[in-house]
Write a protein that holds these residues in place. Structure first.
Motif: not given
Length: 115
Positions: A35-36, A39-40, A42-47, A55, A93
């Motif tokens: 998850r971390s 999120e680096e 693709i910011p803004g993932i709603r878990w 997202t 990435e």
């Protein structure tokens, strides 16, 4: 309708198609780390749960599914759009491998290859 990609961690890179196996492709079995990392990139993932995130990237919906018991991260997305650039970006990435339904293997900084 949806299309699916599965992500894994490679033991080493690059891998040729004949080298793909359980010995060279390792599971992604730490949900918090996965998850971390996601999120680096693709910011803004709603878990919506500990294992499911949603997202949109450039208007394209994506759903991530963590299955730590089998060591996979799945990406479910629309058949109506090309997600290959996003999948390749995640691989580049994060240093992960991805497989699609064809099966094609994506790996960091390489062209996709038949799996």
């Amino acid at each position: 309708m949806a299309y699916t990609y599965l992500f894994f961690h490679p033991l080493r890179l690059p891998l040729a198609s004949h080298e793909l196996s359980g010995e060279t492709v390792l599971p992604l079995d730490d949900p918090a780390a996965v998850r971390s990392a996601l999120e680096e990139v693709i910011p803004g993932i709603r878990w919506v749960s500990a294992r499911e995130g949603r997202t949109e990237v450039q208007g394209q919906w994506m759903e991530f599914f963590l299955r730590p018991e089998v060591g996979t991260l799945g990406l479910r997305c629309s058949l109506r759009a090309d997600y290959q650039p996003i999948v390749q970006r995640l691989c580049d990435e994060l240093g992960w491998l991805a497989f699609d339904e064809q099966p094609v293997c994506y790996q960091p900084h390489r062209l996709p290859m038949p799996a």
